[in-house]
Design an enzyme around this catalytic site. Structure first.
Site, short mmCIF file in Angstrom:
data_model
loop_
_atom_site.label_atom_id
_atom_site.label_comp_id
_atom_site.label_asym_id
_atom_site.label_seq_id
_atom_site.Cartn_x
_atom_site.Cartn_y
_atom_site.Cartn_z
N CYS A 1 0.82 -1.21 0.00
CA CYS A 1 0.00 0.00 0.00
C CYS A 1 0.85 1.26 0.00
O CYS A 1 0.34 2.36 -0.09
CB CYS A 1 -0.92 0.02 1.21
SG CYS A 1 -2.13 -1.28 1.15
N CYS B 1 -3.41 7.63 6.31
CA CYS B 1 -1.99 7.63 6.71
C CYS B 1 -1.85 7.90 8.20
O CYS B 1 -0.94 7.40 8.85
CB CYS B 1 -1.20 8.68 5.95
SG CYS B 1 -1.29 8.54 4.17
#
Lengths: 399, 148
Positions: free
Chosen positions: B33, B104
């Site tokens: 990812c 994130c």
């Protein structure tokens, strides 16, 4: 900002001052609607006709075969949707590739989902080039259209469009090519390559944004995409973007006249940049074909580094570039092009695209390489992947 | 696209590095990812105060900035206080993140928790509110359906 080095010319280019100059009269002086009958309007129409002739000449086409649009994306949408609509009685199968621009891929997805099209997405080899035998094998009786880009926007790989055109012609299948990156970077002759439709965009060749064209070979039954007035031979209605079209003509002339000299210089600088990066930075890979690539395209992947971080750091040094990392695409997946050439996700995330222009000098590239070396090392020092990799290397060395 | 604080922490990340013989280490995310975060903690066994905290991150600007901010926020805190450093708190301290980057910020909280879990395992203690870290924080995360 101090010095800026613009290395994102595949995204867009600087509108050339002489192009702007050619456009300027068509805003406040020659503002007539080309559809009107008085002299003022005639001047606008002349401007459009000259641009159309200019572009047709470059492609070896007739001027009536050039249809101006609002973008390359619009031209792609038009080619695919209208061809499918016009030829659906013959069949519903379209062949394209896994590395097309989203303007093609998302249009194909739409046609498959909403209109019952069947789409074959051809694989590419590790250099990003299709295999002609795959294309031959994919052809069915119901295949109505082959759409393969002339050159890829991310990795610059150049497709064998002449051979593809021949195959399409032999089977009586329409051939469309997305030439947004290739127009005026490579010589393309629509008859020699048996091209039935071709998309392009002005802002990739120092022209203005907001104008593109679709070449449609005479006899191809493509319907109108935007209904309304009689503009563009009734196939794309709407008052013409006269300054934009004039600018496109000027940009095409400029790019075509300078092509040989310009691309020779760019190729040399491109290869210089590729060799410096691959020789001076460890754990790096060139993406795309080493030779069959656009003259201005460099695409490399740095292991253990994430692309967006790299871009932000480069921006801090005044260098504009782009990446195929997930973080720059707004999704969790990296570029479909990099995955299609077989890059693992983690390496695709560390990709960097640098696309040159005629304005770039060797000194610009030297500065870029020096900064790149520092930045990649700094990011690697911060990367747990690099830490793990180096520890493993040490262990292997001890053993 | 990023706030000044995010850019500051990205360009001048605090507490980058490793701690040798750290009392707790946690690694979260995955390379597929495009983001991996590793947090090292040096914890005082008597007072349970985090004496030092370092990080290493592979990821985008937001991932690096949240790592940096998170290490600053847990430094000098007790384990109990560090447990209160949530992704929301980290994000607020950075003056927010663009919507596509919010995932994130999840990494920072997860990485701290993973490092604390490692410490708890090694010292056979139970930290209230702490559960075994997920090996991949992106599990179950899916792209939105596209509309035509």
């Amino acid at each position: 900002m101090s010095k800026m080095i613009y290395l994102d010319n595949a995204a867009t280019t600087r509108t050339a001052p002489e192009v702007v100059e050619a456009m300027l009269p068509y805003f406040s002086e020659l503002y007539g609607n080309p559809s009107s009958i008085y002299d003022l309007a005639g001047r606008s129409k002349e401007g459009i006709t000259a641009a159309r002739e200019q572009i047709a000449g470059i492609l070896g086409a007739k001027k009536e075969e050039i249809y101006f649009t609002g973008s390359g994306t619009e031209a792609d949408n038009w080619a695919l949707k209208a061809a499918f609509e016009a030829y659906k009685n013959k069949g519903n199968h379209i062949i394209t590739t896994k590395i097309e621009h989203h303007a093609i891929l998302h249009t194909c997805e739409y046609l498959a989902k909403e209109r019952g099209a069947e789409i074959t997405y051809l694989d590419v080899d590790e250099n990003g080039i299709i295999r002609l035998e795959d294309l031959e094998k994919a052809i069915r009786p119901e295949t109505i259209l082959i759409s393969v880009m002339a050159a890829n926007n991310e990795i610059g790989s150049i497709q064998p469009i002449k051979e593809i055109g021949l195959i399409a012609r032999e089977h009586g299948i329409l051939f469309h090519t997305d030439a947004v990156q290739a127009f005026c970077q490579l010589p393309i002759h629509v008859d020699e390559c048996n091209i039935d439709m071709l998309s392009s965009s002005a802002h990739k060749i120092n022209g203005p944004k907001g104008v593109g064209f679709l070449y449609i070979r005479k006899g191809v039954k493509i319907r109108s995409f935007v209904h309304g007035g009689a503009q563009e031979r009734k196939r794309r209605a709407g008052t013409e973007n006269v300054p934009g079209i004039v600018g496109y003509g000027a940009a095409a002339k400029r790019a075509w006249d300078s092509m040989e000299e310009r691309t020779a210089k760019e190729r040399e600088l491109r290869d210089y940049l590729i060799s410096r990066i691959t020789e001076e930075i460890p754990y790096v890979k060139l993406n795309g074909h080493p030779v069959k690539r656009l003259p201005n395209n460099v695409n490399v992947s740095f292991r253990f580094v994430e692309g967006e971080s790299l871009l932000l750091m480069l921006d801090g040094c005044g260098i504009c570039a782009s990446s195929g990392s997930a973080c720059t695409s707004g999704s969790l997946d990296p570029s479909h092009v990099l995955l299609a050439i077989g890059l693992p996700h983690e390496i695709a995330h560390g990709s960097l695209r640098l696309t040159l222009s005629e304005e770039i000098t060797k000194e610009d590239l030297d500065y870029t390489v020096e900064k790149l070396k520092e930045i990649v090392q700094n990011l690697r020092n911060m990367s747990p992947l690099y830490e793990d990799f180096m520890k493993k290397q040490e262990e292997t060395n001890v053993q | 696209m990023y706030s000044e604080k995010v850019m500051d922490h990205f360009q001048h990340p605090r507490n980058v590095g490793e701690i040798e013989n750290a009392s707790g280490v946690g690694t979260v995310g995955n390379a597929k990812c495009g983001d991996i975060m590793r947090i090292f903690l040096d914890i005082d066994d008597e007072t349970h105060i985090i004496k030092d905290c370092k990080f290493k991150t592979f990821g985008c600007g937001a991932a690096v900035a949240t790592s940096s901010m998170a290490t600053e926020m847990v430094m000098g805190k007790t384990i109990e206080e560090a447990m209160k450093v949530t992704n929301k708190a980290v994000m607020e301290a950075l003056d927010g993140l663009p919507p596509v980057k919010v995932h994130c910020s999840l990494l920072a909280e997860e990485a701290i928790h993973a490092a604390l879990w490692d410490y708890a395992e090694k010292h056979h203690i139970v930290i209230e509110g702490l559960s075994k870290p997920k090996s991949d924080i992106h599990e179950g995360e899916e792209e939105e359906e596209e509309d035509y």
